[in-house]
Design a protein around this motif. Structure first.
Motif, mmCIF file in Angstrom:
data_model
loop_
_atom_site.group_PDB
_atom_site.id
_atom_site.type_symbol
_atom_site.label_atom_id
_atom_site.label_comp_id
_atom_site.label_asym_id
_atom_site.label_seq_id
_atom_site.Cartn_x
_atom_site.Cartn_y
_atom_site.Cartn_z
ATOM 1 N N VAL C 430 0.891 -1.238 0.029
ATOM 2 C CA VAL C 430 -0.136 0.088 0.100
ATOM 3 C C VAL C 430 0.749 1.291 -0.075
ATOM 4 O O VAL C 430 0.589 2.251 -0.847
ATOM 5 N N GLY C 431 1.916 1.211 0.764
ATOM 6 C CA GLY C 431 2.908 2.424 0.935
ATOM 7 C C GLY C 431 3.653 2.580 -0.414
ATOM 8 O O GLY C 431 3.804 3.712 -0.836
ATOM 9 N N LEU C 432 3.885 1.457 -1.025
ATOM 10 C CA LEU C 432 4.791 1.612 -2.186
ATOM 11 C C LEU C 432 3.838 2.126 -3.476
ATOM 12 O O LEU C 432 4.204 3.138 -4.058
ATOM 13 N N ILE C 433 2.469 1.743 -3.360
ATOM 14 C CA ILE C 433 1.396 2.140 -4.399
ATOM 15 C C ILE C 433 1.300 3.946 -4.116
ATOM 16 O O ILE C 433 1.338 4.494 -4.949
ATOM 17 N N GLY C 434 1.146 4.116 -2.883
ATOM 18 C CA GLY C 434 0.841 5.479 -2.549
ATOM 19 C C GLY C 434 2.514 6.320 -2.968
ATOM 20 O O GLY C 434 1.914 7.560 -3.327
ATOM 21 N N ALA C 435 3.346 5.556 -2.789
ATOM 22 C CA ALA C 435 4.620 6.593 -3.407
ATOM 23 C C ALA C 435 4.613 6.688 -4.804
ATOM 24 O O ALA C 435 4.880 7.955 -4.993
ATOM 25 N N VAL C 436 4.085 5.825 -5.646
ATOM 26 C CA VAL C 436 4.178 6.120 -7.010
ATOM 27 C C VAL C 436 3.005 7.169 -7.153
ATOM 28 O O VAL C 436 3.221 7.964 -7.981
ATOM 29 N N MET C 437 1.823 7.048 -6.699
ATOM 30 C CA MET C 437 1.006 7.973 -6.920
ATOM 31 C C MET C 437 1.229 9.458 -6.472
ATOM 32 O O MET C 437 1.079 10.387 -7.153
ATOM 33 N N THR C 438 2.066 9.636 -5.423
ATOM 34 C CA THR C 438 2.120 10.795 -4.717
ATOM 35 C C THR C 438 3.516 11.397 -5.914
ATOM 36 O O THR C 438 3.175 12.633 -6.213
ATOM 37 N N ALA C 439 4.333 10.640 -6.326
ATOM 38 C CA ALA C 439 5.150 11.242 -7.201
ATOM 39 C C ALA C 439 4.550 11.563 -8.783
ATOM 40 O O ALA C 439 4.886 12.742 -9.127
ATOM 41 N N ALA C 440 3.364 11.003 -8.779
ATOM 42 C CA ALA C 440 2.725 11.153 -10.240
ATOM 43 C C ALA C 440 1.902 12.478 -9.989
ATOM 44 O O ALA C 440 2.139 13.254 -10.958
ATOM 45 N N TYR C 441 1.233 12.717 -8.866
ATOM 46 C CA TYR C 441 0.422 13.875 -8.811
ATOM 47 C C TYR C 441 1.258 14.989 -8.661
ATOM 48 O O TYR C 441 0.851 16.294 -8.917
ATOM 49 N N MET C 442 2.437 14.893 -8.064
ATOM 50 C CA MET C 442 3.299 16.040 -7.694
ATOM 51 C C MET C 442 3.765 16.492 -9.228
ATOM 52 O O MET C 442 4.133 17.730 -9.521
ATOM 53 N N THR C 443 4.222 15.677 -9.832
ATOM 54 C CA THR C 443 4.650 15.898 -11.441
ATOM 55 C C THR C 443 3.569 16.882 -11.900
ATOM 56 O O THR C 443 3.875 17.671 -12.612
ATOM 57 N N ARG C 444 2.209 16.105 -11.960
ATOM 58 C CA ARG C 444 1.220 16.947 -12.590
ATOM 59 C C ARG C 444 0.951 18.449 -12.026
ATOM 60 O O ARG C 444 0.792 19.164 -12.734
ATOM 61 N N CYS C 445 1.184 18.540 -10.580
ATOM 62 C CA CYS C 445 0.963 19.944 -10.020
ATOM 63 C C CYS C 445 2.056 20.683 -10.737
ATOM 64 O O CYS C 445 1.757 21.624 -11.073
ATOM 65 N N VAL C 446 3.306 20.221 -10.552
ATOM 66 C CA VAL C 446 4.267 21.168 -11.045
ATOM 67 C C VAL C 446 4.161 21.552 -12.523
ATOM 68 O O VAL C 446 4.509 22.678 -12.901
ATOM 69 N N TYR C 447 3.933 20.569 -13.377
ATOM 70 C CA TYR C 447 3.792 20.770 -14.846
ATOM 71 C C TYR C 447 2.537 21.875 -14.827
ATOM 72 O O TYR C 447 2.852 22.921 -15.630
ATOM 73 N N LEU C 448 1.550 21.703 -14.496
ATOM 74 C CA LEU C 448 0.406 22.573 -14.569
ATOM 75 C C LEU C 448 0.748 23.943 -14.015
ATOM 76 O O LEU C 448 0.313 25.076 -14.678
ATOM 77 N N THR C 449 1.348 23.982 -13.112
ATOM 78 C CA THR C 449 1.728 25.627 -12.518
ATOM 79 C C THR C 449 2.722 26.149 -13.112
ATOM 80 O O THR C 449 2.459 27.336 -13.415
#
Lengths: 163, 99, 664
Positions: C430-449
């Motif tokens: 669960v923690g690893l899946i969470g880590a993948v998701m965290t990295a992906a949404y932060m990339t989205r956030c940085v890109y959009l901003t």
């Protein structure tokens, strides 16, 4: 010991009769006067239990202050002073039944639990002890009660004020 | 002295007070009946305090007296307010919560 | 020793500052902000001094631990119960003192520019000071009652600060929602405190309760009920599933508040309480046996659902808010899987990079997007215009994504490592899946901003130094804070007797876990980068696939949890029952009718006349009529006359008493 038991019996009888008159009297002022007898009887019982400070407070606060408040309340709401029959509502019999039921339960329980228990007053409880424990062990409840009295004071003024 | 005598006296006063609260129409009389109930409690407290040789019974009786004073003050203020608004202190007439 | 024994001064300074700002703030040249900043500076210096003294404290010869510094007095007593008040300073406390004062100081400085010309500038600073004081009180408290005082004050300040701009209905609604949702948890929290008070022989002292729980003084049943009740508080305050819904709404408050309260300090109060009362939770949930337990489950669920929600937010602060919820889930899950050190280390590092990210988002809205937080409408391409904000935000994001050697990597890795070694393989996944998701949404956030075309209408420029300064400092800490894990320094400093007595296992740094964790983070970043920067992958999926559209709707509506709380629970029984009745009518009854009609028209007429008209209608009408009748019957009891109610009350009491005497 006999004298104390006789005193208890006499005072208790007067209290019970007066209490019944308080809740059945046809006149509001008379009910208040019977209430004085009950309250004085309670004070006398405190004396029998060697609780003299509480007895004095009972006389001062209840008979001295609360009864006066009641009389003011009666006067300000202009209740009729003379005879008036209509002080009870239509559920007197239900009320009497509920009260008797409660008394039956209480009497049974008390008799079951404390039959034959004697109060021995060989260790006196002095006023000094009362003071020590109010301002020692029970300081916090004391402070809370003082705040409560203040709140009641403010509340009563706000409620009764004409604006 | 028997502990039970005091306790039974308290029980009688309590039940008389309950009857008064339930059966009286006049708001001031209902408050008086409440005083009977409170005094019944106080007799029990002091009697148990004497029975157990503890001062706590008296201390709590004193607290109850103080709270009773506050209760009467606020209660009578409410009765006065009702009287002023409705020209009557008949508690059976106050049925705003009727379903 | 001197500073540690007098650590009560640290909360006292901001508390004094609260009163000074409240009384004199408006007359001061800088409207009270200088008092707030100076008092926090003093608190922070003292907290740093405490930390240094704590580290230099000699180890005890027998236990090889630093003995906690305690000091207290009798707060009040009634009868023979004495309630004390005092401070309990150990490694965990010192760490929290440092984090809270440090973040709070930076937020105070930041706010002097961000909140400039605000309507209630002085009020804002007063509330910030009171908030810091209450959080510090919560941290130093040595008993649960004093802790509760701080806990509730923190909630109150959160309410005041979220609703700082209460003129707008949404903001005051958000404040109320936050307050009521956390109060829901607090009800359980108080019940838990009372249960533990009686279970541990009438004491609120946390150390005594922990020891009573660990040496078996408290029966397991009582302990379990007490721990579950106590855990309700952290679920509310630390925004865990299912009470996490308040935190994203709390972003209605000013951004510095979001950074201070809803990222770095207040929301970690719940985590802190679990860590502080760890003896109770460890024993109650048998965490040492590697069993599935409530704490780990709540944390695990929170990680995943919050991370998924972060993908569909257009508001940059809401992305960060869901990210906070998810990271708090990590800490709670860490505590649930026996990774005590990992969890509080994550608390420590998370405070830096999350405050960094929130303050960065505030900087963007302050100077880049005209006070908007909408990434899709008003941001994009800000990299060129706001270089400092961009760099610090990027560092914070990478730290959050868990790329070595930045802070987030070390703490997240420690939790995952311990989860795996303690036999909680499911939660490690669960923690690893969470880590993948965290990295992906932060990339989205940085890109959009920061990347692409600028979509706003203002003139983006870099923020003033009072805003970029704290960002630079925080991004520095986001880089280096994790290095304390080297040689298990952080673990040694924070270790306390409860953890030692409970035999919570400590694990050294493991390359395998680090490799897996880093890979997860990099996979997430790669996915995000491919999707947004390279435009690869299935774009416009929601327009083509119904499943994707449904999933998006589910996320966009936040799993319908708000609907559940407001709509369903209120009008809940009516809707589904009506639908069920309709379905029954349409399918079952009509089926019978059609089937009969196919057989014979006469039978069908019969069916129609008798069954449908008489039986069904009869049933339907009968149900309505009986409801009306029973309502009318009940109505007669509601006379509105209080004395009748009282008569019933007394009679019922007497009857219950009789039953009790007779059968008990």
């Amino acid at each position: 010991m006999v004298a104390q038991n006789i005193a208890f019996g006499v005072i208790a009888a007067a209290m019970v009769i007066s209490a019944v008159r308080v809740v059945t009297a046809k006149n509001v002022v008379r009910a208040a006067l019977y209430l004085i007898i009950v309250l004085a009887g309670v004070a006398a019982q405190y004396i029998l239990l060697a609780a003299e400070f509480t007895a004095i407070v009972q006389v001062l606060i209840y008979i001295g202050a609360i009864i006066v408040l009641f009389l003011f309340g009666i006067m300000l709401t202009r209740a009729p002073i003379g005879q008036e029959g209509d002080l009870d509502n239509d559920q007197r019999w239900l009320a009497g039944l509920v009260a008797l039921l409660l008394f039956g339960v209480l009497a049974y329980v008390l008799n079951d639990a404390f039959n034959g228990a004697q109060i021995r007053l060989n260790v006196p409880q002095t006023t000094a002890q009362v003071g020590d424990s109010i301002f020692g062990a029970y300081l916090l409840p004391f402070e809370v009660v003082s705040v409560l009295l203040l709140a009641a004071l403010v509340g009563a003024i706000v409620l009764a004020r004409r604006d | 002295m028997m502990l039970n005598n005091f306790l039974l006296l308290g029980a009688v006063l309590f039940c008389t007070g309950v009857y008064g609260v339930l059966a009286r129409k006049n708001g001031v009389l209902v408050l008086m009946a409440v005083e009977l109930i409170l005094n019944a409690v106080n007799i029990n407290l002091v009697a148990f305090g004497a029975f157990n040789h503890t001062i706590a019974g008296q201390v709590f009786a004193l607290f109850v007296i103080a709270i009773a004073a506050a209760e009467v003050g606020v209660g009578l203020a409410i009765v006065l307010l009702i009287y002023r608004n409705r020209r009557s202190i008949d508690v059976t007439e106050i049925d705003l919560m009727k379903g | 020793m001197g500073l540690l024994r007098n650590a009560w001064v640290i909360p006292a300074i901001p508390a004094a500052s609260f009163f000074v700002i409240l009384l004199f703030g408006k007359r001061l040249p800088r409207l009270g902000s200088e008092v707030g900043i100076l008092s926090l500076l003093a608190s922070w210096l003292l907290a740093t001094g405490c930390a240094i003294q704590w580290i230099r404290l000699p180890l005890d010869h027998e236990s090889h631990l630093r003995a906690p510094v305690t000091r207290g007095f009798t707060w009040w007593h009634t009868g023979d119960v004495r309630i004390g008040a005092g401070i309990h300073i150990d490694g965990l406390t010192v760490m929290m003192l440092f984090v809270v004062t440090f973040i709070s100081l930076l937020v105070h400085i930041y706010s002097s520019a961000y909140m400039k010309d605000d309507r209630r500038f002085t009020h804002f600073y007063a509330a910030l000071s009171l908030f810091t004081a209450s959080m510090l009180l919560l941290v130093v408290a040595d008993n649960l009652l004093l802790l509760l005082v701080g806990w509730e004050l923190v909630g109150l300040c959160s309410f005041m600060l979220i609703g700082h701009w209460w003129e707008e209905k949404d903001n005051s609604n958000a404040a109320l929602k936050a307050f009521f949702t956390t109060r829901t948890g607090d009800a359980g929290f108080m019940i838990g405190i009372v249960i533990l008070f009686f279970a541990a022989d009438r004491t609120f002292n946390i150390a005594a309760i922990n020891h009573a729980a660990l040496d078996g003084h408290i029966g397991h049943g009582v302990l379990l009920v007490g721990a579950i009740a106590l855990f309700m508080g952290p679920i509310g305050k630390s925004a865990q599933f299912p009470l996490h819904t308040w935190l994203p709404d709390a972003m209605a408050g000013p951004t510095p508040v979001s950074a201070l309260i809803h990222a770095a300090t207040m929301v970690v109060a719940g985590v802190y309480v679990v860590a502080r009362c760890y003896g109770v939770f460890w024993e109650a949930f048998s965490i040492g046996n590697g069993g599935i337990n409530l704490v780990a489950i709540i944390g695990g669920i929170t990680i995943l659902i919050a991370a998924a929600l972060a993908f569909v937010q257009d508001d940059i602060k809401k992305v960060l808010a869901y990210s906070t919820v998810s990271q708090l889930g990590y800490m709670i899950m860490g505590l649930g899987v026996g990774a005590w050190t990992g969890a509080i280390f994550h608390l420590f590092t998370h405070a830096f990079f999350k405050a960094n990210l929130f303050l960065g988002a505030g900087s963007v809205s302050h100077s880049g997007s005209h006070h908007s937080f909408d990434m899709k409408k008003d941001m994009g391409g800000l990299r060129a215009h706001m270089p400092t904000t961009y760099r610090t935000f990027l560092i914070g994001s990478i730290a959050l994504a868990g790329v070595p050697p930045l802070a987030g990597f070390w703490s997240k890795d420690e939790i995952l490592n311990a989860a795996g070694k303690n036999g909680f393989a499911v939660f490690m996944v669960v923690g690893l899946i969470g880590a993948v998701m965290t990295a992906a949404y932060m990339t989205r956030c940085v890109y959009l901003t920061f990347f692409g075309e600028y979509r706003g209408h203002g003139h983006p420029h870099e923020s003033p130094p009072a805003i970029t300064g704290p960002l630079v400092v925080l991004s520095f800490f986001s880089v280096v804070a994790g290095l304390l894990a080297l040689g298990q320094k952080f673990g040694h400093w924070t270790l306390n007797d409860v953890i030692e007595e409970a035999h919570v296992p400590e694990f050294p740094f493991a390359w395998s876990a680090a490799f897996v964790g880093t890979t997860a983070g990099l996979i997430g970043i790669t996915i995000g980068a491919l999707y947004y920067f390279r435009n690869a992958g299935p774009h416009r999926l929601t327009e083509r696939s119904t499943a994707a559209r449904r999933g998006y709707a589910l996320l966009a509506n936040r799993y319908y949890l708000d609907h559940l709380y407001t709509g369903v629970i209120v009008g809940g029984i009516k809707g589904p029952l009506a639908r069920a009745a309709y379905w029954f009518n349409q399918n079952v009854l009509d089926g019978i009718v059609h089937g009969a009609a196919a057989g014979a028209r006469g039978a069908a007429t019969f069916t129609y006349d008798v069954i449908d008209q008489k039986v069904v209608d009869g049933l339907v009408n009968g149900a309505g009529a009986s409801a009306e009748e029973s309502g009318g019957l009940l109505r007669t009891i509601q006379t509105g006359r209080v004395q009748q109610y009282a008569a019933v009350l007394f009679a019922a009491t007497a009857i219950f008493a009789i039953a009790l005497i007779r059968w008990a």
